[in-house]
Motif scaffolding. Structure first.
Motif, mmCIF file in Angstrom:
data_model
loop_
_atom_site.group_PDB
_atom_site.id
_atom_site.type_symbol
_atom_site.label_atom_id
_atom_site.label_comp_id
_atom_site.label_asym_id
_atom_site.label_seq_id
_atom_site.Cartn_x
_atom_site.Cartn_y
_atom_site.Cartn_z
ATOM 1 N N TRP A 1 25.869 39.327 83.262
ATOM 2 C CA TRP A 1 27.000 40.241 83.308
ATOM 3 C C TRP A 1 26.931 41.128 84.547
ATOM 4 O O TRP A 1 27.962 41.461 85.142
ATOM 5 N N LEU A 2 25.729 41.497 84.945
ATOM 6 C CA LEU A 2 25.562 42.262 86.180
ATOM 7 C C LEU A 2 26.019 41.432 87.380
ATOM 8 O O LEU A 2 26.740 41.928 88.258
ATOM 9 N N LEU A 3 25.635 40.164 87.403
ATOM 10 C CA LEU A 3 26.057 39.280 88.484
ATOM 11 C C LEU A 3 27.578 39.129 88.474
ATOM 12 O O LEU A 3 28.224 39.176 89.538
ATOM 13 N N ALA A 4 28.147 38.947 87.283
ATOM 14 C CA ALA A 4 29.602 38.805 87.179
ATOM 15 C C ALA A 4 30.315 40.049 87.684
ATOM 16 O O ALA A 4 31.337 39.959 88.377
ATOM 17 N N LEU A 5 29.781 41.227 87.363
ATOM 18 C CA LEU A 5 30.379 42.482 87.824
ATOM 19 C C LEU A 5 30.357 42.577 89.338
ATOM 20 O O LEU A 5 31.365 42.928 89.967
ATOM 21 N N LEU A 6 29.220 42.269 89.940
ATOM 22 C CA LEU A 6 29.080 42.396 91.388
ATOM 23 C C LEU A 6 29.903 41.362 92.143
ATOM 24 O O LEU A 6 30.269 41.581 93.300
ATOM 25 N N LEU A 7 30.194 40.240 91.498
ATOM 26 C CA LEU A 7 31.075 39.248 92.114
ATOM 27 C C LEU A 7 32.540 39.588 91.875
ATOM 28 O O LEU A 7 33.376 39.431 92.773
ATOM 29 N N THR A 8 32.843 40.073 90.679
ATOM 30 C CA THR A 8 34.236 40.262 90.282
ATOM 31 C C THR A 8 34.912 41.392 91.037
ATOM 32 O O THR A 8 35.950 41.183 91.685
ATOM 33 N N VAL A 9 34.365 42.603 90.958
ATOM 34 C CA VAL A 9 35.090 43.759 91.499
ATOM 35 C C VAL A 9 35.072 43.796 93.031
ATOM 36 O O VAL A 9 36.141 43.814 93.651
ATOM 37 N N PRO A 10 33.905 43.793 93.695
ATOM 38 C CA PRO A 10 33.952 43.807 95.163
ATOM 39 C C PRO A 10 34.649 42.566 95.737
ATOM 40 O O PRO A 10 35.440 42.684 96.677
ATOM 41 N N GLY A 11 34.365 41.398 95.166
ATOM 42 C CA GLY A 11 34.998 40.182 95.663
ATOM 43 C C GLY A 11 36.498 40.196 95.465
ATOM 44 O O GLY A 11 37.262 39.777 96.340
ATOM 45 N N GLY A 12 36.949 40.670 94.308
ATOM 46 C CA GLY A 12 38.374 40.748 94.041
ATOM 47 C C GLY A 12 39.087 41.736 94.939
ATOM 48 O O GLY A 12 40.234 41.520 95.347
ATOM 49 N N MET A 13 38.417 42.829 95.279
ATOM 50 C CA MET A 13 39.023 43.814 96.171
ATOM 51 C C MET A 13 39.142 43.273 97.598
ATOM 52 O O MET A 13 40.124 43.549 98.296
ATOM 53 N N LEU A 14 38.168 42.475 98.012
ATOM 54 C CA LEU A 14 38.264 41.826 99.326
ATOM 55 C C LEU A 14 39.392 40.792 99.337
ATOM 56 O O LEU A 14 40.129 40.664 100.326
ATOM 57 N N LEU A 15 39.521 40.057 98.239
ATOM 58 C CA LEU A 15 40.616 39.095 98.123
ATOM 59 C C LEU A 15 41.961 39.812 98.210
ATOM 60 O O LEU A 15 42.910 39.303 98.836
ATOM 61 N N ASN A 16 42.060 40.983 97.611
ATOM 62 C CA ASN A 16 43.303 41.744 97.652
ATOM 63 C C ASN A 16 43.669 42.132 99.079
ATOM 64 O O ASN A 16 44.838 42.055 99.472
ATOM 65 N N VAL A 17 42.679 42.557 99.859
ATOM 66 C CA VAL A 17 42.931 42.907 101.261
ATOM 67 C C VAL A 17 43.439 41.689 102.026
ATOM 68 O O VAL A 17 44.387 41.785 102.829
ATOM 69 N N LEU A 18 42.845 40.540 101.763
ATOM 70 C CA LEU A 18 43.277 39.304 102.424
ATOM 71 C C LEU A 18 44.730 38.986 102.078
ATOM 72 O O LEU A 18 45.539 38.652 102.959
ATOM 73 N N LEU A 19 45.078 39.107 100.788
ATOM 74 C CA LEU A 19 46.447 38.811 100.366
ATOM 75 C C LEU A 19 47.452 39.791 100.965
ATOM 76 O O LEU A 19 48.581 39.413 101.299
ATOM 77 N N LYS A 20 47.053 41.059 101.115
ATOM 78 C CA LYS A 20 47.939 42.027 101.755
ATOM 79 C C LYS A 20 48.309 41.576 103.168
ATOM 80 O O LYS A 20 49.475 41.693 103.590
ATOM 81 N N HIS A 21 47.339 41.066 103.908
ATOM 82 C CA HIS A 21 47.598 40.632 105.283
ATOM 83 C C HIS A 21 48.312 39.293 105.341
ATOM 84 O O HIS A 21 48.910 38.947 106.368
ATOM 85 N N VAL A 22 48.270 38.540 104.261
ATOM 86 C CA VAL A 22 49.025 37.288 104.206
ATOM 87 C C VAL A 22 50.515 37.581 104.013
ATOM 88 O O VAL A 22 51.377 37.013 104.703
ATOM 89 N N TYR A 23 50.837 38.495 103.083
ATOM 90 C CA TYR A 23 52.239 38.761 102.746
ATOM 91 C C TYR A 23 52.864 39.888 103.569
ATOM 92 O O TYR A 23 54.064 39.874 103.826
ATOM 93 N N ARG A 24 52.081 40.883 103.968
ATOM 94 C CA ARG A 24 52.525 41.945 104.872
ATOM 95 C C ARG A 24 53.824 42.621 104.408
ATOM 96 O O ARG A 24 54.751 42.822 105.199
ATOM 97 N N ARG A 25 53.881 42.984 103.166
ATOM 98 C CA ARG A 25 55.057 43.674 102.652
ATOM 99 C C ARG A 25 54.967 45.170 102.935
ATOM 100 O O ARG A 25 53.931 45.789 102.689
ATOM 101 N N ALA A 26 56.029 45.735 103.441
ATOM 102 C CA ALA A 26 56.046 47.175 103.732
ATOM 103 C C ALA A 26 56.125 47.963 102.431
ATOM 104 O O ALA A 26 56.693 47.510 101.438
ATOM 105 N N ARG A 27 55.553 49.143 102.444
ATOM 106 C CA ARG A 27 55.589 50.007 101.264
ATOM 107 C C ARG A 27 56.972 50.659 101.123
ATOM 108 O O ARG A 27 57.739 50.727 102.088
#
Length: 241
Positions: A108-134
């Motif tokens: 569960w510790l491994l899952a946590l360290l993969l899930t949250v930081p990895g998911g937040m990095l994925l989110n940054v990547l998707l933001k730059h893919v779609y580039r939608r203005a706020r």
């Protein structure tokens, strides 16, 4: 279909639905959640790009919430949003990681360290893919220079509370505790999503896409760690025999 082929198909399906199997029900459920999340995310992203479907109501909802902003709700929404910033999530993840460490819940510790930081990095990547203005307002409650789609705060909340709810569901004995954990996680994610729309930094589809993105990534991480644990347990049992 030949009898031998039908027999192999039945054995394959049975193996995929076996709760305790190494590649059984947990893997099937994880893959199903991943496929569903990716498909729905694609639909929301398409609506956003074409300003159709759900995205057609984005501006109306954002304008309505901004127009009804007042205290003490604004302060509450600011508190929620700051709690789930990068710094706030670092504190929450550290506390949960410490709990897993002390409980010796290594997977569960491994899952946590993969899930949250990895998911937040994925989110940054998707933001730059779609580039939608706020969203833009004459008197904004909060202004940010980064892209809008999908919502990073909502994604982080969905990753963290989703994993926490999954842990409770897997370890709690009473169904009421499990139901409460799932309901509490959903409520927290919804509150964070509403706070981002209320403060005028995201559209509703930004938050919906973030939740779907997080479900897909969380399915990958939890299923992967569960499969790793089951494989090692299976190998240890074989070694003992």
């Amino acid at each position: 279909m030949k009898p031998s082929a039908r027999s192999r198909l039945f054995r394959f399906i049975e193996a995929r639905l076996t709760p305790g199997g190494e590649f059984g029900l947990h893997l099937t459920a994880g893959v199903a959640l991943l496929v569903a999340a990716v498909a729905l995310f694609g639909e929301v992203a398409e609506d956003m790009a074409e300003l159709d479907g759900l995205a057609a109501f984005d501006r109306h909802v954002s304008d309505w919430m901004h127009g009804h902003a007042r205290e003490p709700y604004t302060s509450l929404m600011l508190l929620l949003t700051h709690m789930h910033s990068v710094a706030g999530m670092a504190v929450l993840v550290s506390l949960l990681a410490l709990y897993f460490w002390r409980r010796r819940a290594r997977y569960w510790l491994l899952a946590l360290l993969l899930t949250v930081p990895g998911g937040m990095l994925l989110n940054v990547l998707l933001k730059h893919v779609y580039r939608r203005a706020r969203p833009v307002f004459e008197e904004p409650l909060l202004a940010l220079p980064t892209y809008s789609f999908p919502s990073g705060h909502t994604a982080a909340a969905a990753l963290f509370y989703g994993l926490l709810a999954a842990y409770v569901v897997m370890t709690a004995r009473r169904w009421r505790v499990r139901a409460l954990a799932v309901a509490g996680a959903a409520a927290m994610v919804a509150l964070v999503a509403v706070s981002r729309i209320y403060l005028g930094v995201h559209y509703p589809t930004d938050t919906l896409a973030a939740a779907l993105e997080s479900c897909g990534w969380m399915a990958v991480c939890i299923t992967g760690c569960s499969t790793l644990r089951r494989r090692r347990e299976a190998r240890s049992l074989k070694g003992e025999t």
